[in-house]
Design an enzyme around this catalytic site. Sequence first.
Site, PDB file in Angstrom:
ATOM      1  N   CYS A 178       0.845  -1.199   0.000  1.00  0.00           N
ATOM      2  CA  CYS A 178       0.000   0.000   0.000  1.00  0.00           C
ATOM      3  C   CYS A 178       0.878   1.244   0.000  1.00  0.00           C
ATOM      4  O   CYS A 178       1.481   1.579   1.025  1.00  0.00           O
ATOM      5  CB  CYS A 178      -0.928  -0.009   1.213  1.00  0.00           C
ATOM      6  N   CYS A 230      -0.342   4.014   2.340  1.00  0.00           N
ATOM      7  CA  CYS A 230      -0.160   3.672   3.758  1.00  0.00           C
ATOM      8  C   CYS A 230       1.286   3.899   4.195  1.00  0.00           C
ATOM      9  O   CYS A 230       1.549   4.482   5.248  1.00  0.00           O
ATOM     10  CB  CYS A 230      -0.505   2.208   4.015  1.00  0.00           C
ATOM     11  N   ASP A 231       2.234   3.417   3.398  1.00  0.00           N
ATOM     12  CA  ASP A 231       3.625   3.342   3.837  1.00  0.00           C
ATOM     13  C   ASP A 231       4.584   4.230   3.062  1.00  0.00           C
ATOM     14  O   ASP A 231       5.771   4.277   3.378  1.00  0.00           O
ATOM     15  CB  ASP A 231       4.110   1.888   3.731  1.00  0.00           C
TER      16      ASP A 231
END
Length: 310
Positions: free
Chosen positions: A132, A135-136
Amino acid sequence: MYDVAIIGAGPAGLSAAIYAARGGMKTVVIEKLASGGQVLNTNEIDNYPGFSDNPTGEQLAESIRKHAEKFDVTFASENVKSIENSEYDVKVIHTRRNKYVTKSIIFATGAIPKKLGAEGEEMLTGAGVSYCATCDGAFFRDKDVCVIGGGNTAMEDALYLAGFCKNVYLINRSKKFRAAATLVENVKRNGKIKILTDSVVDKFNGTSMLESVTVKNTVTDEKNILSVQGAIVAIGIKPSSELAKSCGVECCPNNFIKTDMYLATNVKGIFAAGDVRVSPLRQVITAAADGAVAATSAVNYVNELGIKSI
């Protein structure tokens, strides 16, 4: 009899439990594994409001579950085998050992990212290997990263990372891309993105953190080492929607559950929340928001139904 039965105890399911119980509903959460879902695989969460200390996914999931337990939510560690519609608009959830009669159901069963199966992938997941970008991605600021895949998500991830990473390598197994032509052109025009076609990642290298990937040419079998500190595997995700489909719930061609703006499905009394449903973004915060919306809709549905709980 329960008012609301939630299948899945990830952020969407746990959030739904809080809102359903606070709404006066007798609520049960049924989860076959540990509470938290995919978030348990996250080492650091840097984008959930109010948690500036970057908790682990496990810590965040534990906090949300404790919040739900405060409202006397019932938790059942079981695997749902089947669901049947019964008389008087109630539904019966069957597990191997028990059955749960409920007025409404919220599917919060999540989705599983597809993995490459390359050497080192499992060991370095959460330590440089991610599924993701939104996300990261922030963890890879000013670093070299690669994105693996040739669909829309891979292109969007590469463009997103190019905004703050040093260099971005897009690795695709052929010269053809599944992504929309406009996205491919945008990627090609971006000076920070280098496209490697006819290539696959054969191995993720590193001890405690990702240090490089071994890239194999699919035509010549030649292998090269590409130094990167981050790798986004963007080859798709698989929604856990089989159980919902068995109940007659309508899904999109990619098997994500279709919902309306209230997160109701086409089946009366059945709702969906989180990664399992059609959504433009799949994050912990959107899953939690989905849980709140789905639970509120379920509360309204149960109140209109007027069947007395026992």
